[in-house]
Design an enzyme around this catalytic site. Structure first.
Site, PDB file in Angstrom:
ATOM      1  NE  ARG A  42     -28.739  -9.023  10.650  1.00 31.40           N
ATOM      2  CZ  ARG A  42     -29.565  -9.166  10.085  1.00 31.40           C
ATOM      3  NH1 ARG A  42     -29.151 -10.311   9.419  1.00 31.40           N
ATOM      4  NH2 ARG A  42     -29.947  -8.214   8.577  1.00 31.40           N
ATOM      5  CG  MET A  76     -23.825  -0.889  14.423  1.00 28.70           C
ATOM      6  SD  MET A  76     -24.123   0.910  14.384  1.00 28.70           S
ATOM      7  CE  MET A  76     -25.507   1.249  11.979  1.00 28.70           C
ATOM      8  CG  ASP A 103     -32.788  -9.391  16.291  1.00 26.20           C
ATOM      9  OD1 ASP A 103     -33.647  -9.834  15.690  1.00 26.20           O
ATOM     10  OD2 ASP A 103     -31.898  -8.998  16.629  1.00 26.20           O
ATOM     11  CB  VAL A 147     -39.605  -3.950  17.976  1.00 22.45           C
ATOM     12  CG1 VAL A 147     -38.092  -3.991  18.427  1.00 22.45           C
ATOM     13  CG2 VAL A 147     -39.039  -3.124  16.546  1.00 22.45           C
ATOM     14  CG  ASN A 207     -29.543  -1.469  17.647  1.00 20.13           C
ATOM     15  OD1 ASN A 207     -29.057  -0.620  16.632  1.00 20.13           O
ATOM     16  ND2 ASN A 207     -30.089  -2.774  16.906  1.00 20.13           N
ATOM     17  CE1 TYR A 257     -32.700   2.816   7.592  1.00 19.00           C
ATOM     18  CE2 TYR A 257     -31.941   4.352   6.948  1.00 19.00           C
ATOM     19  CZ  TYR A 257     -31.825   3.097   7.965  1.00 19.00           C
ATOM     20  OH  TYR A 257     -31.178   2.974   8.691  1.00 19.00           O
ATOM     21  CE  LYS A 283     -33.106   4.209  11.113  1.00 17.01           C
ATOM     22  NZ  LYS A 283     -33.052   3.196  12.603  1.00 17.01           N
ATOM     23  CB  THR A 330     -24.432  -3.505  10.224  1.00 14.58           C
ATOM     24  OG1 THR A 330     -24.929  -2.974   9.622  1.00 14.58           O
ATOM     25  CG2 THR A 330     -23.422  -3.228  11.166  1.00 14.58           C
TER      26      THR A 330
END
Ligand code: NAD
Length: 241
Positions: free
Chosen positions: A15, A17, A36, A59, A85, A150, A154, A185
């Site tokens: 789902r 991006m 996923d 992942v 992703n 987060y 990143k 999203t």
């Protein structure tokens, strides 16, 4: 077509991006493994597309990475493109975020992308070509209050991309990071609506606008581009970081 006959893995591809990256790659001729943990959604997407297959892949699971890559190679062929992703977000500042949430964010967003590269890169090196696109964030260029885990994850993805690009330099394998701003999203829409209006371009980004950058970096148009960081953020980070 830019990806004719090529094989791509997209994590978090069910789902958001990830799904637009899958659609974009398929539209340009790629055979795509949609990976996923949202099995029903991922299977429905793969069923709808001519050259896509769904694989359950958390992942963070090292053994599962190995078996999925083996299965992709046996069914679709050797992997040319990896799009790391998959990602999660839990809001929380340095005082409030639980250590368990902090660890989980790093595990999915950072360790997950490492495991993808660790599993796929040896084959790419052997074949002498390949491209990895790691999805970081505008938050990997700056910081925001209430995003301790987060932001850390990143920035980690951005740094890891550069180290891995140097490890692979000269092998024919390129590795770059993409840094979206606020994108429409399920994750992007969890941000406060005021944030959308605060963007320099006064709107939220569309997933396809990020997909176009991902496809550029994954394909031969970016043949001399590695270790780079590519903003798709509507100017959000101008003057910051
Ligand atoms: P999303 O929540 O819509 O999609 C994320 C996908 O990752 C989902 O399909 C989810 O099931 C999957 N996923 C989560 N944990 C997983 C795991 N352990 N293993 C495998 N898959 C897993 O979010 P999105 O906005 O499409 O995000 C895609 C990427 O873009 C993420 O890395 C996110 O951090 C990044 N990003 C998003 C925005 C934004 O505004 N939406 C901005 C910057 C960066």
């Amino acid at each position: 077509m830019r990806f004719d006959g090529r094989v791509a893995i997209v994590t978090g591809g069910a789902r958001g991006m990830g799904a637009t990256h899958v659609r974009g790659l398929v539209a340009e001729g790629a055979r795509v493994a949609v990976c996923d943990i949202l099995d029903e959604v991922g299977e429905a997407l793969a069923d709808e597309l001519p050259h896509a297959r769904y694989h359950h892949l958390d992942v963070t699971d090292e053994a599962r990475w190995r078996s999925v890559v083996r299965a992709v190679e046996n069914t679709l062929g050797p992997v040319d493109v990896l799009v790391n992703n998959a990602g999660i977000m839990h809001f929380g500042g340095v005082e409030e975020q639980s250590p368990a949430h902090f660890r989980r964010i790093l595990d999915v967003n950072l360790v997950g992308a490492f495991l993808g590269m660790h599993t796929v890169l040896p084959g790419m090196r052997e074949r002498g070509h390949g491209a990895v696109v790691n999805v970081s964030s505008a938050a990997g260029m700056t910081g925001f209050a209430g995003g301790i885990g987060y932001v850390a994850s990143k920035w980690g993805v951005r740094g890891m991309t550069k180290a891995a690009a140097l490890d692979m330099a000269g092998s024919g394998v390129r590795i770059n990071s993409v840094h979206p701003g606020v994108i429409r999203t399920p994750m992007g829409e969890s941000a406060s609506p005021e944030l959308f209006a605060q963007q320099p371009v006064a709107r939220i980004g569309e997933p396809e606008e990020v997909t176009r950058m991902v496809l550029f970096l994954a394909g031969d148009d970016a043949s001399y581009t590695t270790g780079g960081e590519f903003l798709v953020d509507g100017g959000q980070t101008i003057g910051q970081g």
